[in-house]
Scaffold this motif. Structure first.
Motif, PDB file in Angstrom:
ATOM      1  N   LEU A  49     -16.814 -23.893  -7.391  1.00  0.00           N
ATOM      2  CA  LEU A  49     -16.923 -22.047  -7.091  1.00  0.00           C
ATOM      3  C   LEU A  49     -17.413 -21.905  -5.686  1.00  0.00           C
ATOM      4  O   LEU A  49     -16.224 -21.540  -4.904  1.00  0.00           O
ATOM      5  CB  LEU A  49     -18.335 -21.953  -7.661  1.00  0.00           C
ATOM      6  CG  LEU A  49     -17.926 -21.243  -9.286  1.00  0.00           C
ATOM      7  CD1 LEU A  49     -19.743 -20.866  -8.869  1.00  0.00           C
ATOM      8  CD2 LEU A  49     -17.173 -20.495  -9.543  1.00  0.00           C
ATOM      9  N   GLY A  50     -18.267 -23.174  -5.212  1.00  0.00           N
ATOM     10  CA  GLY A  50     -17.644 -23.525  -3.421  1.00  0.00           C
ATOM     11  C   GLY A  50     -16.547 -23.204  -2.868  1.00  0.00           C
ATOM     12  O   GLY A  50     -15.837 -22.596  -1.850  1.00  0.00           O
ATOM     13  N   ASN A  68     -27.708 -17.696  -0.533  1.00  0.00           N
ATOM     14  CA  ASN A  68     -28.437 -16.844  -1.157  1.00  0.00           C
ATOM     15  C   ASN A  68     -27.542 -16.798  -2.396  1.00  0.00           C
ATOM     16  O   ASN A  68     -28.076 -16.218  -3.527  1.00  0.00           O
ATOM     17  CB  ASN A  68     -28.089 -15.944  -0.476  1.00  0.00           C
ATOM     18  CG  ASN A  68     -27.120 -15.032   0.007  1.00  0.00           C
ATOM     19  OD1 ASN A  68     -25.944 -15.965   0.170  1.00  0.00           O
ATOM     20  ND2 ASN A  68     -27.096 -13.597   0.442  1.00  0.00           N
ATOM     21  N   VAL A  69     -26.497 -16.807  -2.212  1.00  0.00           N
ATOM     22  CA  VAL A  69     -25.285 -16.996  -3.211  1.00  0.00           C
ATOM     23  C   VAL A  69     -25.397 -17.980  -4.603  1.00  0.00           C
ATOM     24  O   VAL A  69     -25.721 -17.673  -5.800  1.00  0.00           O
ATOM     25  CB  VAL A  69     -24.028 -16.804  -2.906  1.00  0.00           C
ATOM     26  CG1 VAL A  69     -22.997 -16.630  -4.262  1.00  0.00           C
ATOM     27  CG2 VAL A  69     -23.675 -15.638  -1.844  1.00  0.00           C
ATOM     28  N   SER A  70     -26.041 -19.159  -3.738  1.00  0.00           N
ATOM     29  CA  SER A  70     -26.317 -20.188  -4.822  1.00  0.00           C
ATOM     30  C   SER A  70     -27.642 -20.073  -5.475  1.00  0.00           C
ATOM     31  O   SER A  70     -27.461 -20.570  -6.714  1.00  0.00           O
ATOM     32  CB  SER A  70     -26.922 -21.524  -4.002  1.00  0.00           C
ATOM     33  OG  SER A  70     -26.930 -22.513  -4.741  1.00  0.00           O
ATOM     34  N   PHE A 119     -13.868 -11.451 -13.048  1.00  0.00           N
ATOM     35  CA  PHE A 119     -12.935 -10.947 -11.950  1.00  0.00           C
ATOM     36  C   PHE A 119     -13.639 -10.551 -10.691  1.00  0.00           C
ATOM     37  O   PHE A 119     -14.522  -9.853 -10.192  1.00  0.00           O
ATOM     38  CB  PHE A 119     -12.598  -9.981 -13.284  1.00  0.00           C
ATOM     39  CG  PHE A 119     -13.242  -8.332 -13.451  1.00  0.00           C
ATOM     40  CD1 PHE A 119     -13.163  -7.396 -12.404  1.00  0.00           C
ATOM     41  CD2 PHE A 119     -13.651  -8.774 -14.531  1.00  0.00           C
ATOM     42  CE1 PHE A 119     -14.295  -6.396 -12.544  1.00  0.00           C
ATOM     43  CE2 PHE A 119     -14.543  -7.601 -15.191  1.00  0.00           C
ATOM     44  CZ  PHE A 119     -15.127  -6.707 -13.311  1.00  0.00           C
ATOM     45  N   GLY A 120     -12.736  -9.859  -9.834  1.00  0.00           N
ATOM     46  CA  GLY A 120     -13.189  -9.575  -8.301  1.00  0.00           C
ATOM     47  C   GLY A 120     -12.155 -10.181  -7.624  1.00  0.00           C
ATOM     48  O   GLY A 120     -11.202 -10.246  -7.745  1.00  0.00           O
ATOM     49  N   GLN A 121     -11.304  -8.788  -6.589  1.00  0.00           N
ATOM     50  CA  GLN A 121     -10.785  -9.265  -4.910  1.00  0.00           C
ATOM     51  C   GLN A 121     -11.003 -10.322  -4.361  1.00  0.00           C
ATOM     52  O   GLN A 121     -10.129  -9.847  -4.076  1.00  0.00           O
ATOM     53  CB  GLN A 121      -9.839  -8.218  -4.897  1.00  0.00           C
ATOM     54  CG  GLN A 121      -9.237  -6.987  -5.939  1.00  0.00           C
ATOM     55  CD  GLN A 121      -9.049  -5.702  -5.303  1.00  0.00           C
ATOM     56  OE1 GLN A 121      -9.575  -5.327  -3.829  1.00  0.00           O
ATOM     57  NE2 GLN A 121      -8.236  -4.840  -5.994  1.00  0.00           N
ATOM     58  N   ASP A 122     -12.723 -10.794  -4.402  1.00  0.00           N
ATOM     59  CA  ASP A 122     -13.142 -10.991  -3.326  1.00  0.00           C
ATOM     60  C   ASP A 122     -13.426 -12.209  -3.580  1.00  0.00           C
ATOM     61  O   ASP A 122     -14.266 -12.097  -4.669  1.00  0.00           O
ATOM     62  CB  ASP A 122     -13.405 -10.343  -2.056  1.00  0.00           C
ATOM     63  CG  ASP A 122     -14.118  -8.910  -2.241  1.00  0.00           C
ATOM     64  OD1 ASP A 122     -14.453  -9.747  -3.454  1.00  0.00           O
ATOM     65  OD2 ASP A 122     -14.500  -8.404  -1.687  1.00  0.00           O
ATOM     66  N   ALA A 125     -16.712 -10.294  -5.116  1.00  0.00           N
ATOM     67  CA  ALA A 125     -17.022  -9.225  -6.626  1.00  0.00           C
ATOM     68  C   ALA A 125     -16.922 -10.528  -7.356  1.00  0.00           C
ATOM     69  O   ALA A 125     -18.019  -9.835  -8.712  1.00  0.00           O
ATOM     70  CB  ALA A 125     -15.355  -8.512  -6.331  1.00  0.00           C
ATOM     71  N   VAL A 126     -16.006 -11.439  -7.137  1.00  0.00           N
ATOM     72  CA  VAL A 126     -16.844 -12.478  -8.843  1.00  0.00           C
ATOM     73  C   VAL A 126     -17.516 -12.495  -9.182  1.00  0.00           C
ATOM     74  O   VAL A 126     -18.411 -13.165  -9.596  1.00  0.00           O
ATOM     75  CB  VAL A 126     -15.264 -14.007  -7.766  1.00  0.00           C
ATOM     76  CG1 VAL A 126     -15.784 -14.861  -9.436  1.00  0.00           C
ATOM     77  CG2 VAL A 126     -14.170 -13.468  -8.487  1.00  0.00           C
TER      78      VAL A 126
END
Length: 437
Positions: A49-50, A68-70, A119-122, A125-126
């Motif tokens: 994902l990264g 923070n995302v991880s 889903f998502g545009q960036d 969002a994903v």
């Protein structure tokens, strides 16, 4: 038979081990299998994902998830698990184990598929969509986890109840193993079809566009075992202990267990009504009477699980980072995205095969043959074995001159002594030398 014991409950307690016991183990165990797969498969794809969503042009290293995302992607499912355990545990006592069991299963199926369709545009969002569905996936797992153990406990007889519950819990190891194997198969198939250079050769081409399908397929596969067992879960009758003691329907309990045990059982509705009028065994969860009778047992059990889970869940979630630190997998920049997924999955599969799976299986066998105490020793051996390999291999990789691996087990072409088979020999050698001392 005890004076106050219902005949249907006594029949369950005294029943010999039969085919329906093993059917219940498989059906309840598939819940634990799916739980483990869904919770830990995310650790196999976070580095991918990264690379896909957080690539930085000109960087010498592949993209990685921000801290923070991880943390959110790895941990949000456990937040849902905590909430799900509290909610579905309460609901299971109100509506029955069987109905709530089906609800949690369908929630897991839907959210597993939805996680793969994030889903998502960036990138933001994903990740937000993925975290949303992972939370509700954890919510369903939180309900499935205690209900699977409860159903097995209420179906089992007195003699082998501990062994049957241990067998259900042992399915977690197979779920983790399956996650690694699925990731190996999918990444290997995509790697063979879509060739890509290492990141240091071509940063852009090292992550092929089709790699976006890999993590989605791995996450979505978790819906398959849950969906396959849904029919059999709905075919299982409600547990007699709930039907008789909570729903107070002695006739239904006797009818269900007569079919399961293939014996005639008297309904004893009058006895059920008399037991319901006896207030000596009626007290709340947070009452003084409950604490007096079961407080110490509850504290000991929950604290044991709490301490175990700190090590168990954290080690399985962050193994990928340990693999890089100890040299089990090469530096990320020397691999393509799909190759990195493949090697992480291969290393995690080895750990599961050598520690988690045998630890769970041996704990169940020890419960049958000796005691719950011995099973705990085996469980600790299973989890400790993987940890021991990682710690000892780290020492070997950090300082080659101090490495105590016998020369015949070394590979002179491998400066860090971190090949998988070497670590297995090294773990055995280290344990052996400790025992000799």
């Amino acid at each position: 038979m005890a004076g106050g014991q219902l005949q249907v409950l006594n029949a369950l307690d005294q029943a010999k081990t039969q085919w329906y016991h093993f059917t219940a183990i498989v059906i309840a165990g598939m819940g634990f299998f799916t739980d483990a797969y869904d919770l830990f498969c995310i650790s196999l794809v976070t580095k991918l994902l990264g690379r896909i969503y957080y690539h930085v042009d000109g960087s010498t290293n592949p993209g990685s998830l921000p801290p923070n995302v991880s943390a959110a992607v790895n941990g949000v499912a456990f937040c849902g698990t905590l909430a799900g355990q509290l909610f579905f545990g309460w609901l299971g006592d109100k509506m029955g184990r069987k109905r709530v069991y089906g609800m949690t299963l369908m929630l897991m199926v839907i959210c597993s598929i939805a996680s793969g369709l994030s889903f998502g545009q960036d990138a933001k969002a994903v990740m937000a969509t993925l975290c949303f569905f992972r939370f509700w996936l954890g919510f369903g797992i939180g309900g499935d986890y205690p209900l699977s153990a409860t159903i097995m406990s209420e179906y089992a007889n007195k003699k082998t109840r501990g062994a049957f519950i241990a067998a259900v819990f042992a399915m977690q190891g197979f779920g983790i193993l399956a996650g690694g194997m699925v990731a190996i198969i999918i990444s290997a198939a995509f790697k063979a079809k879509f060739h890509a250079p290492a990141y240091e050769v071509d940063p852009i081409a090292s992550t092929v566009p089709q790699a976006d399908y890999v993590w989605r397929l791995i996450l979505m596969f978790g819906s398959l075992p849950a969906a396959l067992t849904y029919y059999w879960r709905m075919k299982m009758p409600e547990t007699a202990r709930y039907t008789a003691l909570v729903a107070k329907n002695a006739k239904r309990a006797a009818s269900d267990m007569s079919k399961v045990l293939q014996v005639e059982i008297e309904a004893e509705q009058d006895k059920v009504e008399s037991l319901s009028q006896d207030t000596s065994n009626s007290f709340g969860l947070f009452s003084k009477e409950f604490l007096r009778r079961h407080g110490l047992h509850l504290l000991g059990t929950t604290m044991t699980w709490f301490l175990l889970d700190i090590a168990f869940y954290s080690s399985n979630l962050f193994q990928k980072d340990i693999f890089s630190a100890v040299g089990w997998i090469p530096p990320a920049k020397t691999m393509s995205a799909l190759e990195e997924v493949y090697k992480i999955a291969r290393a995690q599969t080895l750990i599961a095969l050598c520690s988690t799976v045998p630890g769970g299986d041996l704990s169940g066998q020890a419960t049958v043959d000796m005691s719950w105490y011995i099973s705990c020793i085996w469980e600790g051996w299973g989890n400790g074995w993987g940890f021991w390999l990682l710690v000892r291999s780290a020492a070997a990789g950090q300082d080659k001159d101090r490495c105590r691996v016998p020369t015949r087990y070394r590979d002179q072409k491998c400066p860090n002594h971190a090949r998988c088979y070497q670590l297995l020999w090294y773990g055995v050698y280290s344990v052996g030398t400790r025992v000799k001392r």
